[in-house]
Scaffold this motif. Structure first.
Motif, mmCIF file in Angstrom:
data_model
loop_
_atom_site.group_PDB
_atom_site.id
_atom_site.type_symbol
_atom_site.label_atom_id
_atom_site.label_comp_id
_atom_site.label_asym_id
_atom_site.label_seq_id
_atom_site.Cartn_x
_atom_site.Cartn_y
_atom_site.Cartn_z
ATOM 1 N N PRO A 90 0.818 -1.218 0.000
ATOM 2 C CA PRO A 90 0.000 0.000 0.000
ATOM 3 C C PRO A 90 0.852 1.269 0.000
ATOM 4 C CG PRO A 90 -0.937 -1.615 1.498
ATOM 5 C CD PRO A 90 0.353 -2.194 0.994
ATOM 6 N N SER A 91 1.929 1.268 0.795
ATOM 7 C CA SER A 91 2.753 2.480 0.900
ATOM 8 C C SER A 91 3.373 2.848 -0.450
ATOM 9 C CB SER A 91 3.841 2.269 1.953
ATOM 10 O OG SER A 91 4.575 1.095 1.664
ATOM 11 N N GLN A 92 3.774 1.849 -1.237
ATOM 12 C CA GLN A 92 4.334 2.121 -2.566
ATOM 13 C C GLN A 92 3.271 2.700 -3.492
ATOM 14 O OE1 GLN A 92 5.485 -1.863 -3.508
ATOM 15 N NE2 GLN A 92 7.608 -1.608 -2.794
ATOM 16 N N MET A 102 -6.648 1.389 -10.889
ATOM 17 C CA MET A 102 -7.292 1.549 -9.588
ATOM 18 C C MET A 102 -7.441 3.032 -9.243
ATOM 19 S SD MET A 102 -5.981 -0.056 -5.970
ATOM 20 C CE MET A 102 -6.312 -1.787 -6.252
ATOM 21 N N TRP A 103 -6.369 3.765 -9.414
ATOM 22 C CA TRP A 103 -6.377 5.216 -9.189
ATOM 23 C C TRP A 103 -7.441 5.862 -10.058
ATOM 24 C CZ3 TRP A 103 -2.417 8.337 -6.579
ATOM 25 C CH2 TRP A 103 -2.556 9.704 -6.794
ATOM 26 N N SER A 104 -7.445 5.510 -11.319
ATOM 27 C CA SER A 104 -8.374 6.101 -12.283
ATOM 28 C C SER A 104 -9.827 5.806 -11.901
ATOM 29 C CB SER A 104 -8.031 5.554 -13.672
ATOM 30 O OG SER A 104 -8.864 6.107 -14.659
ATOM 31 N N GLY A 124 -5.399 -3.860 0.463
ATOM 32 C CA GLY A 124 -4.638 -2.850 1.197
ATOM 33 C C GLY A 124 -4.365 -1.623 0.351
ATOM 34 N N ALA A 125 -3.976 -1.866 -0.912
ATOM 35 C CA ALA A 125 -3.683 -0.757 -1.822
ATOM 36 C C ALA A 125 -4.952 0.029 -2.130
ATOM 37 C CB ALA A 125 -3.069 -1.303 -3.111
ATOM 38 N N LEU A 126 -6.067 -0.695 -2.325
ATOM 39 C CA LEU A 126 -7.335 -0.029 -2.646
ATOM 40 C C LEU A 126 -7.776 0.864 -1.489
ATOM 41 C CD1 LEU A 126 -9.662 0.278 -4.699
ATOM 42 C CD2 LEU A 126 -10.761 -1.703 -3.625
ATOM 43 N N VAL A 317 -16.589 -0.592 -3.584
ATOM 44 C CA VAL A 317 -16.891 -2.003 -3.366
ATOM 45 C C VAL A 317 -15.667 -2.812 -3.765
ATOM 46 C CG1 VAL A 317 -18.328 -3.956 -4.074
ATOM 47 C CG2 VAL A 317 -19.366 -1.696 -3.759
ATOM 48 N N LYS A 318 -15.160 -3.598 -2.804
ATOM 49 C CA LYS A 318 -14.000 -4.440 -3.064
ATOM 50 C C LYS A 318 -14.505 -5.849 -3.370
ATOM 51 C CE LYS A 318 -9.906 -6.431 -2.752
ATOM 52 N NZ LYS A 318 -10.339 -7.750 -3.227
ATOM 53 N N SER A 319 -14.333 -6.260 -4.629
ATOM 54 C CA SER A 319 -14.698 -7.620 -5.015
ATOM 55 C C SER A 319 -13.520 -8.532 -4.706
ATOM 56 C CB SER A 319 -15.011 -7.628 -6.510
ATOM 57 O OG SER A 319 -15.059 -8.940 -6.999
#
Lengths: 368, 368
Positions: A90-92, A102-104, A124-126, A317-319
């Motif tokens: 996630p930190s990266q 994901m950002w987009s 975690g990244a999301l 929503v995290k699938s």
């Protein structure tokens, strides 16, 4: 299909004929974009009102979407060359995630083009990107991930939160989880007065950690008119019909969720063993096919696919990373239900109201 | 049947012909002493070496035992008029518990007359009285309750601890749980080199609470020759074949245990529904009877009946309060296995060794 420049902020997309726009991160799942597009097609077939903004490799997505007639004219593709993998920390991603699908996908929610974002990517990244781009709702200290849990209730599911957005939670965080979980139950499960319980190692009031006793009092005080507070519940109550929303910290919730999944899988595998054990039992399995399929459907994790991030300025929503098209379609359906109900605005209002009540209670407490 | 005065300390009972004496609290379970005596009879039939010291109302017990031929000459009854109920608070029992069957059952272990005590009574009261009468093992800060968990391993079970003796645990407590759990796996499950894992919300080393990272290092350092340390495991690993002993704090362990039981029960009930749904499925259930019974046996909670209290000067087996005679018999069998293996002495040796190693590591750390 139009491909606007992703860096130009655009106004809220016109939603003709009551259509609801969902922002979909098509990359980053274990099975790649073809499964995500297949899930979108399944959703689109069942629901004429749903439209998509799809994020990922433009050429790949154009090809996949062109093969699904039901998606014709219902998708905007936004090119994003980068992909967040399951191994990225996630930190990266927070530092280098710009330009990923994901950002987009989150940007579309941030700009108001879509009401809810759906992603199969790295949890975690999301969450880290969602916190960075959407920011926490005013009054929320720790956002939470809420999941649906198969239960004996008429609605078929209970809500458990937090299942892992954060590993710690103090009494005020638990109160906010109760408010957000109740709001989710009203808008996602259609329950007018959801019953909320606080997870503990016993139902007696004298048991458990100090922060749980404090949370018990805070949630009880906040219940009036919002939800029914049933007090402490235990692990065995997660699938029970005496509660709709179960509140706990992210560490305990994550262990409970994975334990439940593990046990359900174990029993399912033992059941398969039992029915492939002899000719007689194989024949019996054939006869009972319809019943067994109904059972499988009741405990199918794909049906409850979709953890919701609560407590942000926007709904995510995290699938499941390994979701197949049925799983993706279930996550999109959940996103649609929440978008249609105006969940985000209602949640924000409830949290603000709860924060005000809590502050006024603290004031009363301090002055008394 | 002899009835010695319970207040006179007696020496270790002569164990003729390799017999093993188990101290049984016959009162305090939800179903009363008749079920406990029935369970003793089931055990006695399967195991000619087992003998009992039975604690409770003498007249009632004499009547119940006289009706079981297999128990003739194998039971000493110790009269105890008081009963600890499920509603008694541990703190009350510590003050006023003398004269109860639970207290008396522990005295037999304290005096060395019996090697292990078995009770179906109130867990909190049993732990409080055990701590008071048996005292903690030197080097143990917090005793733990270990339970057996149905798993994919050849031995059929994994060990989970702590499941609720204490709701908190620091890194050193978790290390002791690892040592005690490994000892239990060697003596109770017959595993030479048990694999131990530490429960967390992810298997990556950077995840989780600070005390878990510290415990991770301590357990890793203590493993050599004692057990294999597999690192962090998740909730889904509780029934897995990649670990034999899962270490966690009592709060998380208790929630996981009750969640697992709740989910197994839910799936079982859904299965029953599925098979009583139509004439066809009822017929299929008849055909599959043998297979379904085998499945039921594999996930039958009565087979894994018996939480073990670890970290005391004496071994105590806590049978489920609602156990039937099969459940009581399973708890007695577990008590017998542990008594026969000399578990208590081996456990004490391991803990002492672990404490010494830990102290020496701390010294090295301080001097380096």
């Amino acid at each position: 299909m139009t491909v606007p420049n992703a860096s130009t902020p655009t106004p809220r997309a016109p939603e003709t004929g009551g259509s609801v726009v969902i922002s979909v991160d098509a990359m980053g799942g274990d099975r790649g974009p073809s499964v995500v597009v297949a899930g979108m097609a399944e959703s689109a077939e069942k629901n004429p009102e749903v439209r998509f903004i799809v994020h990922g490799d433009q050429a790949v997505l154009e090809g996949l979407i062109a093969r699904r007639k039901v998606l014709a004219g219902r998708c905007d593709i936004r090119h994003a060359g980068g992909v967040v993998t399951m191994h990225d920390k996630p930190s990266q991603i927070v530092r280098k995630g710009e330009g990923t699908s994901m950002w987009s996908a989150l940007e579309s929610v941030k700009r108001g083009e879509a009401r809810v974002a759906v992603s199969c990517g790295n949890t975690g990244a999301l969450m880290a990107l969602s916190m960075l781009r959407l920011r926490k709702l005013p009054g929320v200290n720790r956002p939470a991930i809420a999941c649906l849990w198969p239960s004996r209730n008429p609605q078929g599911f209970n809500i458990l939160l937090d299942v892992g957005a954060d590993i710690r939670a103090d009494a005020h965080d638990l109160l906010q989880y109760a408010l957000m979980g109740a709001s989710y139950a009203r808008n996602g499960l259609g329950l007018d007065l959801p019953r909320v319980g606080l997870l503990n190692v016993g139902t007696e009031e004298h048991k458990g950690r100090a922060e749980l006793k404090q949370a018990h009092d805070l949630i009880e005080a906040a219940a009036a008119g919002n939800f029914t507070y049933v007090g402490f519940v235990e692990g065995g109550d997660l699938p029970s019909a005496r509660v709709d929303v179960i509140v706990t910290d992210g560490f305990t919730g994550n262990v409970a969720l994975k334990t439940g999944e593990g046990v359900a899988k174990l029993v399912g595998d033992f059941l398969k063993d039992a029915f492939s054990n002899s000719i007689m039992s194989k024949f019996a399995a054939l006869l009972a096919m319809t019943s067994l399929k109904r059972l499988q459907k009741r405990i199918d994790p794909r049906r409850v696919n979709g953890g919701i991030f609560l407590g942000l300025n926007g709904t995510v929503v995290k699938s499941h990373g390994s979701a197949d098209s049925t799983g993706v379609s279930a996550a999109i359906k959940l996103a649609f239900t929440l978008a249609e109900s105006g969940f985000q605005d209602r949640l924000a209002a409830r949290v603000a109201q709860g924060a005000a009540a809590s502050a006024s209670a603290a004031e009363t407490g301090a002055s008394s």
